[in-house]
Motif scaffolding. Sequence first.
Motif, PDB file in Angstrom:
ATOM      1  N   GLU A 109       5.265  -0.539  14.681  1.00  0.00           N
ATOM      2  CA  GLU A 109       6.663  -0.253  14.335  1.00  0.00           C
ATOM      3  C   GLU A 109       6.856  -0.285  12.823  1.00  0.00           C
ATOM      4  O   GLU A 109       7.496   0.599  12.250  1.00  0.00           O
ATOM      5  N   THR A 110       6.292  -1.302  12.192  1.00  0.00           N
ATOM      6  CA  THR A 110       6.400  -1.417  10.738  1.00  0.00           C
ATOM      7  C   THR A 110       5.709  -0.246  10.047  1.00  0.00           C
ATOM      8  O   THR A 110       6.268   0.369   9.136  1.00  0.00           O
ATOM      9  N   ALA A 111       4.500   0.068  10.481  1.00  0.00           N
ATOM     10  CA  ALA A 111       3.724   1.148   9.852  1.00  0.00           C
ATOM     11  C   ALA A 111       4.433   2.489  10.002  1.00  0.00           C
ATOM     12  O   ALA A 111       4.496   3.271   9.050  1.00  0.00           O
ATOM     13  N   ARG A 112       4.970   2.763  11.188  1.00  0.00           N
ATOM     14  CA  ARG A 112       5.673   4.034  11.396  1.00  0.00           C
ATOM     15  C   ARG A 112       6.924   4.118  10.522  1.00  0.00           C
ATOM     16  O   ARG A 112       7.241   5.175   9.977  1.00  0.00           O
ATOM     17  N   GLN A 113       7.612   3.005  10.360  1.00  0.00           N
ATOM     18  CA  GLN A 113       8.796   2.993   9.500  1.00  0.00           C
ATOM     19  C   GLN A 113       8.399   3.265   8.040  1.00  0.00           C
ATOM     20  O   GLN A 113       9.017   4.083   7.369  1.00  0.00           O
ATOM     21  N   LEU A 114       7.357   2.591   7.572  1.00  0.00           N
ATOM     22  CA  LEU A 114       6.891   2.791   6.201  1.00  0.00           C
ATOM     23  C   LEU A 114       6.453   4.228   5.979  1.00  0.00           C
ATOM     24  O   LEU A 114       6.800   4.858   4.980  1.00  0.00           O
ATOM     25  N   TRP A 115       5.676   4.757   6.909  1.00  0.00           N
ATOM     26  CA  TRP A 115       5.160   6.110   6.787  1.00  0.00           C
ATOM     27  C   TRP A 115       6.289   7.126   6.861  1.00  0.00           C
ATOM     28  O   TRP A 115       6.323   8.105   6.129  1.00  0.00           O
ATOM     29  N   GLY A 116       7.234   6.902   7.778  1.00  0.00           N
ATOM     30  CA  GLY A 116       8.384   7.794   7.896  1.00  0.00           C
ATOM     31  C   GLY A 116       9.207   7.827   6.629  1.00  0.00           C
ATOM     32  O   GLY A 116       9.664   8.893   6.186  1.00  0.00           O
ATOM     33  N   ASP A 117       9.398   6.650   6.023  1.00  0.00           N
ATOM     34  CA  ASP A 117      10.139   6.581   4.758  1.00  0.00           C
ATOM     35  C   ASP A 117       9.412   7.342   3.653  1.00  0.00           C
ATOM     36  O   ASP A 117      10.034   8.055   2.869  1.00  0.00           O
ATOM     37  N   LEU A 118       8.090   7.181   3.593  1.00  0.00           N
ATOM     38  CA  LEU A 118       7.302   7.891   2.586  1.00  0.00           C
ATOM     39  C   LEU A 118       7.413   9.401   2.795  1.00  0.00           C
ATOM     40  O   LEU A 118       7.607  10.159   1.847  1.00  0.00           O
ATOM     41  N   PHE A 119       7.326   9.825   4.050  1.00  0.00           N
ATOM     42  CA  PHE A 119       7.447  11.249   4.371  1.00  0.00           C
ATOM     43  C   PHE A 119       8.785  11.792   3.877  1.00  0.00           C
ATOM     44  O   PHE A 119       8.850  12.856   3.259  1.00  0.00           O
ATOM     45  N   CYS A 172       0.834  -1.205   0.000  1.00  0.00           N
ATOM     46  CA  CYS A 172       0.000   0.000   0.000  1.00  0.00           C
ATOM     47  C   CYS A 172       0.867   1.254   0.000  1.00  0.00           C
ATOM     48  O   CYS A 172       0.661   2.166  -0.818  1.00  0.00           O
ATOM     49  N   ILE A 173       1.840   1.321   0.871  1.00  0.00           N
ATOM     50  CA  ILE A 173       2.696   2.507   0.973  1.00  0.00           C
ATOM     51  C   ILE A 173       3.603   2.617  -0.250  1.00  0.00           C
ATOM     52  O   ILE A 173       3.797   3.713  -0.788  1.00  0.00           O
ATOM     53  N   GLU A 174       4.126   1.494  -0.725  1.00  0.00           N
ATOM     54  CA  GLU A 174       4.980   1.528  -1.916  1.00  0.00           C
ATOM     55  C   GLU A 174       4.195   1.952  -3.151  1.00  0.00           C
ATOM     56  O   GLU A 174       4.712   2.653  -4.008  1.00  0.00           O
ATOM     57  N   GLU A 175       2.953   1.527  -3.229  1.00  0.00           N
ATOM     58  CA  GLU A 175       2.106   1.951  -4.359  1.00  0.00           C
ATOM     59  C   GLU A 175       1.868   3.460  -4.301  1.00  0.00           C
ATOM     60  O   GLU A 175       1.864   4.138  -5.321  1.00  0.00           O
ATOM     61  N   ALA A 206       1.765  18.042  -8.476  1.00  0.00           N
ATOM     62  CA  ALA A 206       1.639  16.844  -9.315  1.00  0.00           C
ATOM     63  C   ALA A 206       1.317  15.613  -8.470  1.00  0.00           C
ATOM     64  O   ALA A 206       0.479  14.788  -8.844  1.00  0.00           O
ATOM     65  N   MET A 207       1.976  15.500  -7.311  1.00  0.00           N
ATOM     66  CA  MET A 207       1.712  14.358  -6.426  1.00  0.00           C
ATOM     67  C   MET A 207       0.304  14.424  -5.855  1.00  0.00           C
ATOM     68  O   MET A 207      -0.372  13.395  -5.739  1.00  0.00           O
ATOM     69  N   SER A 208      -0.144  15.626  -5.520  1.00  0.00           N
ATOM     70  CA  SER A 208      -1.507  15.787  -4.977  1.00  0.00           C
ATOM     71  C   SER A 208      -2.553  15.336  -5.993  1.00  0.00           C
ATOM     72  O   SER A 208      -3.499  14.618  -5.647  1.00  0.00           O
ATOM     73  N   GLU A 209      -2.380  15.774  -7.217  1.00  0.00           N
ATOM     74  CA  GLU A 209      -3.334  15.397  -8.265  1.00  0.00           C
ATOM     75  C   GLU A 209      -3.332  13.888  -8.477  1.00  0.00           C
ATOM     76  O   GLU A 209      -4.380  13.252  -8.603  1.00  0.00           O
ATOM     77  N   ALA A 210      -2.143  13.303  -8.500  1.00  0.00           N
ATOM     78  CA  ALA A 210      -2.034  11.854  -8.685  1.00  0.00           C
ATOM     79  C   ALA A 210      -2.651  11.102  -7.507  1.00  0.00           C
ATOM     80  O   ALA A 210      -3.258  10.044  -7.683  1.00  0.00           O
ATOM     81  N   TYR A 211      -2.515  11.668  -6.314  1.00  0.00           N
ATOM     82  CA  TYR A 211      -3.058  11.014  -5.125  1.00  0.00           C
ATOM     83  C   TYR A 211      -4.577  10.917  -5.196  1.00  0.00           C
ATOM     84  O   TYR A 211      -5.159   9.917  -4.781  1.00  0.00           O
ATOM     85  N   MET A 212      -5.206  11.952  -5.735  1.00  0.00           N
ATOM     86  CA  MET A 212      -6.662  11.910  -5.878  1.00  0.00           C
ATOM     87  C   MET A 212      -7.078  10.706  -6.715  1.00  0.00           C
ATOM     88  O   MET A 212      -8.046  10.020  -6.382  1.00  0.00           O
TER      89      MET A 212
END
Length: 194
Positions: free
Chosen positions: A121-131, A60-63, A83-89
Amino acid sequence: MSAEERRESVVRAAVIEFARHGYRGTSTEAIARRVGVSQPYLFRLFPSKQAIFTAAAERCIEETWRVFDEASVGLTGEEAAAAMSEAYMGLVEDGEQLMMQMQLYVSVFASRMAGEDEIGETARQLWGDLFERVRERVGGDVRGTTEFFAYGMLINALVALGFPREHRIWDGFNEPGDECGDGRERDGRGGEEE
């Protein structure tokens, strides 16, 4: 099918099942049935339900990053963010992608309340990486990145609640004078001016 192809099928099926039913409401039997394999075979591919959920969360996060990356390649700053905002929609209009993301947040909270934090722990790591990836793409601005994610979470809520894009609640996402999001202003009666 190779084991890797089966793993891929399991992750795709898991995203659908977890998105629809959450971590606690999804059985490994339902995932196995959706893939067309036996439960024992499923556990040869993944050691536990939690491992399957983690793989679905990672997907989900990688997508999300893949969509951001493709939309903003070669851009920086506000252009990249727009551009990212539009794609996110477009991404969150896929109900399963959005609901998997929402289920991830709920599952972290529920697990923590049960005294477990591995999923968190996993979710925070994934989210932190995305941020951090987004922060780098928009030029390193932490405040701007925080605002980008704040709007993203609001988008999640509005889409999950079922507000249609033409509802006035979306007007705050547009530039001043661009109340329709397409360059046309609304007239004083709520209609559009040409």
